[in-house]
Design a protein around this motif. Sequence first.
Motif, PDB file in Angstrom:
ATOM      1  N   SER A 260      -6.433   1.959 -17.978  1.00 21.47           N
ATOM      2  CA  SER A 260      -5.347   2.835 -18.366  1.00 21.47           C
ATOM      3  C   SER A 260      -5.136   2.615 -19.868  1.00 21.47           C
ATOM      4  O   SER A 260      -4.771   1.519 -20.287  1.00 21.47           O
ATOM      5  CB  SER A 260      -4.089   2.489 -17.576  1.00 21.47           C
ATOM      6  N   ILE A 261      -5.401   3.663 -20.664  1.00 21.79           N
ATOM      7  CA  ILE A 261      -5.394   3.531 -22.126  1.00 21.79           C
ATOM      8  C   ILE A 261      -4.301   4.412 -22.713  1.00 21.79           C
ATOM      9  O   ILE A 261      -4.259   5.615 -22.482  1.00 21.79           O
ATOM     10  CB  ILE A 261      -6.765   3.922 -22.709  1.00 21.79           C
ATOM     11  N   LEU A 262      -3.418   3.787 -23.492  1.00 22.81           N
ATOM     12  CA  LEU A 262      -2.360   4.505 -24.200  1.00 22.81           C
ATOM     13  C   LEU A 262      -2.395   4.027 -25.644  1.00 22.81           C
ATOM     14  O   LEU A 262      -2.059   2.882 -25.928  1.00 22.81           O
ATOM     15  CB  LEU A 262      -0.995   4.236 -23.574  1.00 22.81           C
ATOM     16  N   GLY A 263      -2.856   4.913 -26.534  1.00 23.44           N
ATOM     17  CA  GLY A 263      -3.052   4.497 -27.927  1.00 23.44           C
ATOM     18  C   GLY A 263      -4.176   3.477 -27.968  1.00 23.44           C
ATOM     19  O   GLY A 263      -5.276   3.735 -27.502  1.00 23.44           O
ATOM     20  N   ASN A 264      -3.879   2.292 -28.492  1.00 19.54           N
ATOM     21  CA  ASN A 264      -4.900   1.236 -28.504  1.00 19.54           C
ATOM     22  C   ASN A 264      -4.618   0.163 -27.456  1.00 19.54           C
ATOM     23  O   ASN A 264      -5.339  -0.817 -27.365  1.00 19.54           O
ATOM     24  CB  ASN A 264      -5.022   0.614 -29.902  1.00 19.54           C
ATOM     25  N   ARG A 265      -3.589   0.368 -26.637  1.00 15.95           N
ATOM     26  CA  ARG A 265      -3.223  -0.596 -25.592  1.00 15.95           C
ATOM     27  C   ARG A 265      -3.951  -0.280 -24.289  1.00 15.95           C
ATOM     28  O   ARG A 265      -4.001   0.874 -23.863  1.00 15.95           O
ATOM     29  CB  ARG A 265      -1.722  -0.539 -25.364  1.00 15.95           C
ATOM     30  N   VAL A 266      -4.525  -1.311 -23.670  1.00 13.17           N
ATOM     31  CA  VAL A 266      -5.291  -1.125 -22.441  1.00 13.17           C
ATOM     32  C   VAL A 266      -4.741  -2.037 -21.348  1.00 13.17           C
ATOM     33  O   VAL A 266      -4.491  -3.218 -21.580  1.00 13.17           O
ATOM     34  CB  VAL A 266      -6.787  -1.455 -22.663  1.00 13.17           C
ATOM     35  N   THR A 267      -4.549  -1.472 -20.173  1.00 17.71           N
ATOM     36  CA  THR A 267      -4.217  -2.237 -18.974  1.00 17.71           C
ATOM     37  C   THR A 267      -5.144  -1.732 -17.874  1.00 17.71           C
ATOM     38  O   THR A 267      -5.808  -0.706 -18.034  1.00 17.71           O
ATOM     39  CB  THR A 267      -2.746  -2.055 -18.542  1.00 17.71           C
ATOM     40  N   GLY A 268      -5.188  -2.440 -16.773  1.00 24.56           N
ATOM     41  CA  GLY A 268      -6.027  -1.957 -15.690  1.00 24.56           C
ATOM     42  C   GLY A 268      -6.269  -2.987 -14.615  1.00 24.56           C
ATOM     43  O   GLY A 268      -5.579  -4.015 -14.542  1.00 24.56           O
ATOM     44  N   LYS A 269      -7.275  -2.688 -13.792  1.00 26.58           N
ATOM     45  CA  LYS A 269      -7.658  -3.563 -12.683  1.00 26.58           C
ATOM     46  C   LYS A 269      -9.167  -3.757 -12.714  1.00 26.58           C
ATOM     47  O   LYS A 269      -9.915  -2.846 -13.071  1.00 26.58           O
ATOM     48  CB  LYS A 269      -7.246  -2.947 -11.347  1.00 26.58           C
ATOM     49  N   TYR A 270      -9.597  -4.934 -12.297  1.00 19.97           N
ATOM     50  CA  TYR A 270     -11.023  -5.267 -12.245  1.00 19.97           C
ATOM     51  C   TYR A 270     -11.226  -6.003 -10.926  1.00 19.97           C
ATOM     52  O   TYR A 270     -10.596  -7.024 -10.669  1.00 19.97           O
ATOM     53  CB  TYR A 270     -11.357  -6.156 -13.424  1.00 19.97           C
ATOM     54  N   SER A 271     -12.098  -5.454 -10.082  1.00 17.88           N
ATOM     55  CA  SER A 271     -12.380  -6.074  -8.787  1.00 17.88           C
ATOM     56  C   SER A 271     -13.880  -6.256  -8.612  1.00 17.88           C
ATOM     57  O   SER A 271     -14.634  -5.274  -8.553  1.00 17.88           O
ATOM     58  CB  SER A 271     -11.850  -5.195  -7.644  1.00 17.88           C
ATOM     59  N   TRP A 272     -14.316  -7.488  -8.528  1.00 14.19           N
ATOM     60  CA  TRP A 272     -15.715  -7.832  -8.265  1.00 14.19           C
ATOM     61  C   TRP A 272     -15.777  -8.287  -6.813  1.00 14.19           C
ATOM     62  O   TRP A 272     -15.127  -9.264  -6.438  1.00 14.19           O
ATOM     63  CB  TRP A 272     -16.173  -8.925  -9.226  1.00 14.19           C
ATOM     64  N   ILE A 273     -16.526  -7.553  -5.988  1.00 13.55           N
ATOM     65  CA  ILE A 273     -16.534  -7.811  -4.551  1.00 13.55           C
ATOM     66  C   ILE A 273     -17.978  -8.004  -4.071  1.00 13.55           C
ATOM     67  O   ILE A 273     -18.645  -7.047  -3.648  1.00 13.55           O
ATOM     68  CB  ILE A 273     -15.856  -6.647  -3.788  1.00 13.55           C
ATOM     69  N   PRO A 274     -18.483  -9.235  -4.144  1.00 10.96           N
ATOM     70  CA  PRO A 274     -19.841  -9.476  -3.642  1.00 10.96           C
ATOM     71  C   PRO A 274     -19.860  -9.476  -2.113  1.00 10.96           C
ATOM     72  O   PRO A 274     -18.877  -9.863  -1.473  1.00 10.96           O
ATOM     73  CB  PRO A 274     -20.179 -10.857  -4.203  1.00 10.96           C
ATOM     74  N   PHE A 275     -20.967  -9.040  -1.533  1.00 11.91           N
ATOM     75  CA  PHE A 275     -21.104  -8.951  -0.088  1.00 11.91           C
ATOM     76  C   PHE A 275     -21.072 -10.347   0.533  1.00 11.91           C
ATOM     77  O   PHE A 275     -21.803 -11.240   0.115  1.00 11.91           O
ATOM     78  CB  PHE A 275     -22.420  -8.231   0.257  1.00 11.91           C
ATOM     79  N   GLU A 276     -20.207 -10.528   1.504  1.00 11.32           N
ATOM     80  CA  GLU A 276     -20.060 -11.775   2.268  1.00 11.32           C
ATOM     81  C   GLU A 276     -19.787 -13.007   1.392  1.00 11.32           C
ATOM     82  O   GLU A 276     -20.214 -14.114   1.703  1.00 11.32           O
ATOM     83  CB  GLU A 276     -21.291 -12.006   3.156  1.00 11.32           C
ATOM     84  N   LYS A 277     -19.115 -12.817   0.282  1.00 13.64           N
ATOM     85  CA  LYS A 277     -18.727 -13.927  -0.598  1.00 13.64           C
ATOM     86  C   LYS A 277     -17.278 -13.709  -1.014  1.00 13.64           C
ATOM     87  O   LYS A 277     -16.696 -12.656  -0.773  1.00 13.64           O
ATOM     88  CB  LYS A 277     -19.628 -13.990  -1.835  1.00 13.64           C
ATOM     89  N   ASP A 278     -16.714 -14.711  -1.674  1.00 19.02           N
ATOM     90  CA  ASP A 278     -15.340 -14.566  -2.162  1.00 19.02           C
ATOM     91  C   ASP A 278     -15.296 -13.595  -3.335  1.00 19.02           C
ATOM     92  O   ASP A 278     -16.095 -13.695  -4.264  1.00 19.02           O
ATOM     93  CB  ASP A 278     -14.776 -15.924  -2.599  1.00 19.02           C
ATOM     94  N   SER A 279     -14.342 -12.685  -3.272  1.00 17.19           N
ATOM     95  CA  SER A 279     -14.193 -11.699  -4.347  1.00 17.19           C
ATOM     96  C   SER A 279     -13.370 -12.284  -5.486  1.00 17.19           C
ATOM     97  O   SER A 279     -12.725 -13.317  -5.355  1.00 17.19           O
ATOM     98  CB  SER A 279     -13.534 -10.430  -3.809  1.00 17.19           C
ATOM     99  N   ARG A 280     -13.413 -11.597  -6.591  1.00 18.60           N
ATOM    100  CA  ARG A 280     -12.634 -11.951  -7.779  1.00 18.60           C
ATOM    101  C   ARG A 280     -11.927 -10.683  -8.208  1.00 18.60           C
ATOM    102  O   ARG A 280     -12.555  -9.751  -8.708  1.00 18.60           O
ATOM    103  CB  ARG A 280     -13.579 -12.450  -8.873  1.00 18.60           C
TER     104      ARG A 280
END
Length: 168
Positions: A74-94
Amino acid sequence: MKTLITQLGLGIISVSIFLTACNQAPEGKKHANWADSSFRSDTTVVDTSHRPTELCFFRLEGTSSKDSTFINLSILGNRVTGKYSWIPFEKDSRTGTLTGIKRGDTVDVVWHFAQEGIKDTLRTVFLLQGEQLKQKPFSVNQQTGRQFTDDKSAFSISYQKTDCSLQR
């Protein structure tokens, strides 16, 4: 008597001019209900032209493309926020949130995430390039065992743009 009538006429004209001036919107403050008698001075005009740009990306990798990563920016001007989800198969996600800045096409953020019940942060650098988002890969500090983004690395991880409503 003539003076009293003249003064009364001038008074009425002055009051009319004053009331007309009071009902005009100041420059840059036009409001559809400005002249409406129900208009209240505490009414706020909301500027909707400054909404953030929302961009979403995904990547499939690993054996049989079962490991997935989803990124929402989510970008407003030069400010950025958001979500990042790394979901490996059958492992713990981050999974977690992103906060940072955008300089040109480069997005430099801190990823605040949780994995296996432990909270941590990791600086992450992306490049917006057409319909793709590219990322610098993480390296591992051999002394501490912690991951980091090496600024000398190339943007070698690619994500494809996707519809943001699919990630909700």
